[in-house]
Structures are given as structure tokens and as C-alpha cells.
Write a protein that holds these residues in place. Structure first.
Motif, PDB file in Angstrom:
ATOM      1  N   GLU A 161       0.658  -1.382   0.099  1.00  0.00           N
ATOM      2  CA  GLU A 161      -0.229  -0.291  -0.002  1.00  0.00           C
ATOM      3  C   GLU A 161       0.668   0.937  -0.229  1.00  0.00           C
ATOM      4  O   GLU A 161       2.051   0.973   0.936  1.00  0.00           O
ATOM      5  CB  GLU A 161      -0.806   0.232   1.241  1.00  0.00           C
ATOM      6  CG  GLU A 161      -1.567   1.131   1.470  1.00  0.00           C
ATOM      7  CD  GLU A 161      -3.482   1.203   0.461  1.00  0.00           C
ATOM      8  OE1 GLU A 161      -2.653   2.045  -0.327  1.00  0.00           O
ATOM      9  OE2 GLU A 161      -3.492  -0.181   0.351  1.00  0.00           O
ATOM     10  N   GLY A 162       0.514   2.093  -1.045  1.00  0.00           N
ATOM     11  CA  GLY A 162       1.520   3.132  -0.966  1.00  0.00           C
ATOM     12  C   GLY A 162       2.706   3.024  -1.865  1.00  0.00           C
ATOM     13  O   GLY A 162       2.946   4.279  -2.221  1.00  0.00           O
ATOM     14  N   ILE A 163       2.712   2.451  -1.896  1.00  0.00           N
ATOM     15  CA  ILE A 163       4.560   2.296  -3.090  1.00  0.00           C
ATOM     16  C   ILE A 163       4.029   1.896  -4.891  1.00  0.00           C
ATOM     17  O   ILE A 163       5.549   1.549  -5.331  1.00  0.00           O
ATOM     18  CB  ILE A 163       5.493   1.531  -2.345  1.00  0.00           C
ATOM     19  CG1 ILE A 163       5.309   0.118  -2.278  1.00  0.00           C
ATOM     20  CG2 ILE A 163       5.390   2.554  -1.159  1.00  0.00           C
ATOM     21  CD1 ILE A 163       7.144  -1.043  -2.415  1.00  0.00           C
ATOM     22  N   THR A 178      12.120   0.531  -2.597  1.00  0.00           N
ATOM     23  CA  THR A 178      13.285   0.985  -2.632  1.00  0.00           C
ATOM     24  C   THR A 178      13.959   1.362  -1.460  1.00  0.00           C
ATOM     25  O   THR A 178      13.040   0.679  -0.647  1.00  0.00           O
ATOM     26  CB  THR A 178      14.010   2.287  -3.292  1.00  0.00           C
ATOM     27  OG1 THR A 178      12.526   3.527  -3.057  1.00  0.00           O
ATOM     28  CG2 THR A 178      13.419   2.329  -4.645  1.00  0.00           C
ATOM     29  N   ALA A 179      14.978   1.675  -0.720  1.00  0.00           N
ATOM     30  CA  ALA A 179      15.059   1.874   0.662  1.00  0.00           C
ATOM     31  C   ALA A 179      14.103   3.096   1.186  1.00  0.00           C
ATOM     32  O   ALA A 179      13.097   3.140   2.455  1.00  0.00           O
ATOM     33  CB  ALA A 179      16.233   2.390   0.942  1.00  0.00           C
ATOM     34  N   VAL A 184       8.130   4.044   3.721  1.00  0.00           N
ATOM     35  CA  VAL A 184       6.271   4.078   3.359  1.00  0.00           C
ATOM     36  C   VAL A 184       5.932   2.727   3.721  1.00  0.00           C
ATOM     37  O   VAL A 184       4.845   3.324   4.577  1.00  0.00           O
ATOM     38  CB  VAL A 184       6.802   4.525   1.692  1.00  0.00           C
ATOM     39  CG1 VAL A 184       5.367   4.705   1.758  1.00  0.00           C
ATOM     40  CG2 VAL A 184       7.641   5.728   1.588  1.00  0.00           C
ATOM     41  N   ILE A 185       6.657   1.864   3.599  1.00  0.00           N
ATOM     42  CA  ILE A 185       5.479   0.554   4.148  1.00  0.00           C
ATOM     43  C   ILE A 185       5.132   0.823   5.922  1.00  0.00           C
ATOM     44  O   ILE A 185       4.447   0.188   6.608  1.00  0.00           O
ATOM     45  CB  ILE A 185       6.541  -0.371   3.891  1.00  0.00           C
ATOM     46  CG1 ILE A 185       6.499  -1.133   1.879  1.00  0.00           C
ATOM     47  CG2 ILE A 185       5.919  -2.407   3.792  1.00  0.00           C
ATOM     48  CD1 ILE A 185       6.801  -2.061   1.386  1.00  0.00           C
ATOM     49  N   VAL A 186       6.645   0.625   5.996  1.00  0.00           N
ATOM     50  CA  VAL A 186       6.977   0.710   7.642  1.00  0.00           C
ATOM     51  C   VAL A 186       6.022   1.873   8.062  1.00  0.00           C
ATOM     52  O   VAL A 186       5.148   1.628   9.386  1.00  0.00           O
ATOM     53  CB  VAL A 186       8.418   1.082   8.102  1.00  0.00           C
ATOM     54  CG1 VAL A 186       8.388   1.173   9.666  1.00  0.00           C
ATOM     55  CG2 VAL A 186       8.790  -0.192   7.742  1.00  0.00           C
ATOM     56  N   ARG A 187       6.052   2.719   7.322  1.00  0.00           N
ATOM     57  CA  ARG A 187       4.960   4.348   8.172  1.00  0.00           C
ATOM     58  C   ARG A 187       3.599   3.691   8.168  1.00  0.00           C
ATOM     59  O   ARG A 187       2.774   4.108   9.274  1.00  0.00           O
ATOM     60  CB  ARG A 187       5.691   5.118   7.332  1.00  0.00           C
ATOM     61  CG  ARG A 187       4.297   6.697   7.917  1.00  0.00           C
ATOM     62  CD  ARG A 187       5.393   8.276   7.502  1.00  0.00           C
ATOM     63  NE  ARG A 187       5.194   7.791   6.026  1.00  0.00           N
ATOM     64  CZ  ARG A 187       5.784   7.727   5.029  1.00  0.00           C
ATOM     65  NH1 ARG A 187       7.362   8.621   5.509  1.00  0.00           N
ATOM     66  NH2 ARG A 187       6.026   8.509   4.199  1.00  0.00           N
ATOM     67  N   ASN A 188       2.891   2.981   6.946  1.00  0.00           N
ATOM     68  CA  ASN A 188       1.718   2.340   6.598  1.00  0.00           C
ATOM     69  C   ASN A 188       1.421   1.529   7.888  1.00  0.00           C
ATOM     70  O   ASN A 188       0.082   1.621   8.099  1.00  0.00           O
ATOM     71  CB  ASN A 188       1.653   2.251   5.667  1.00  0.00           C
ATOM     72  CG  ASN A 188       1.864   3.673   4.558  1.00  0.00           C
ATOM     73  OD1 ASN A 188       1.595   4.997   4.744  1.00  0.00           O
ATOM     74  ND2 ASN A 188       1.638   3.580   3.393  1.00  0.00           N
TER      75      ASN A 188
END
Length: 204
Positions: A161-163, A178-179, A184-188
Motif C-alpha cells: 500500500e502506498g508504493i 527502494t530503501a 513508506v511501507i513501515v510508516r503505513n
């Protein structure tokens, strides 16, 4: 000592204990083509620690792994004493066009075996590539919410989600983040992981 005071002390001790998680997945977990510190498990661990949550997350991601591959290595990938598992598998099944019924069967076997060991599961969902057709996508996409419902699991509906499809957040293959994409994955996913951790049974 009153019962309520004893319970409070037990809860405090549990809160102070370092939680041990395993991220069981494929290249999206392993951190394909990224430095080890930039992979999903260590970045998530750091984000949780910044929130004051003591946690250690083992990176049990294997690039190219299908659900069947994860099932075959389950027992040695998830050590005794593990408090919870983040299960991120299925992307390679979809990329290879494998029968969704087999993917479902394998994921259910993993969940069932972990539950039998008393290990809760956070299920990270995946969507099928749309070029496989609407029927395949419908069958595949339904696997994760249906498993979560039938087994009472915490579900994060779509790991990417989001990327997904974002060239700026993916490597040139447009399959692996990418890093920055990992961040972004972690934040979501972070709020869902925090909710999952709040459901874990207290242990001494």
C-alpha cells in the motif's frame, strides 16, 4: 498483596520485556538488493523502538519464496519463544500464476501450525497482478481477508500500500521497494503492528 496490584505488576513486567517477532516472508521482507539495515524488519523494529516499544524482529525473508516454501521452512524459521509472526507471503505465487486455492491452503497451514504453538499472526495481504485477469484477481485477493476472518487474525490488507506502481519508491523492476519505499511501507503498516502487539498475551 491484592489481586489487582499483582496484575498491575505483572502487566508492567510484561511491558518491560523485549517482544520477539519473526517477519516470515519473501524478497519484500528480506530486502532484495538493499543493505541489511534497510530491509523491512530492521526498519520496523527501529520505528517501534522510537515509540518506546521494546522489540526484536528476526528477518526470516527469503527472496523468491512461495507460500509453499515458507511452509516448508516454518519450523526452523520461527524459533521457540517467538511472541508473534508477521506473515508476508503470496506475492510470488501470484507472479507465477499459481492456483489461488493452493496459496490459500498453504497460508492456512502456516497459520494453523503457528496457532497450535501459541504464536499469534499478523497477516500481511497481497493483491494479484491485474494482467492475470479479473477472475484470478478476485480469487487471489479474497484469500487474505477470508483467512483473517476465519482465524481471527489482525490483517494489514495490502503490504505494498502506498508504493505499488510508484517508480520513485521502487527499484527498476517495479516489484521491489527502494530503501525509501520500505520506509513508506513501515510508516503505513505501523499502526496495524502496534494494534497487533497490543493483542499479544503477556508472558513472564
Amino acid at each position: 498483596m491484592s489481586q489487582s496490584l499483582a496484575q498491575t505488576q505483572t502487566q508492567t513486567q510484561a511491558a518491560a520485556r523485549t517482544l520477539k517477532l519473526v517477519a516470515l516472508g519473501d524478497s519484500l521482507t528480506a530486502g532484495y538488493n538493499l543493505p541489511g539495515s534497510a530491509a523491512f524488519p530492521p526498519v520496523l523494529e527501529q520505528a517501534l523502538r522510537q515509540k518506546g516499544i521494546a522489540v526484536e524482529i528476526v528477518n526470516a525473508g527469503v527472496s523468491g519464496d512461495t507460500v509453499q516454501g515458507g511452509l516448508e521452512r516454518l519450523d526452523w524459521s520461527v524459533a521457540e519463544g517467538t511472541d508473534g509472526v508477521i506473515l508476508e507471503l503470496g506475492a510470488n505465487d501470484a507472479l507465477r500464476g499459481l492456483d489461488p486455492a493452493m496459496t490459500r491452503k498453504g497460508l492456512e497451514a502456516i497459520v494453523t501450525r503457528l496457532k497450535a504453538r501459541g504464536i499469534p499472526v499478523l497477516l500481511a495481504g497481497m493483491y494479484a497482478p491485474r494482467n492475470l485477469g479479473p477472475d484470478y484477481a478476485k480469487r487471489f485477493d479474497a484469500i487474505y481477508p477470508e483467512l483473517a476472518k476465519s482465524h481471527g487474525l489482525v490483517l494489514y490488507p495490502f503490504f505494498l500500500e502506498g508504493i505499488a506502481g510508484n517508480r520513485a519508491l521502487n527499484q527498476p523492476d517495479l516489484l521491489h521497494p527502494t530503501a525509501e519505499g520500505v520506509r513508506v511501507i513501515v510508516r503505513n503498516i505501523l499502526p496495524t503492528v502496534e494494534r497487533f502487539l497490543s493483542t499479544l498475551p503477556a508472558k513472564p
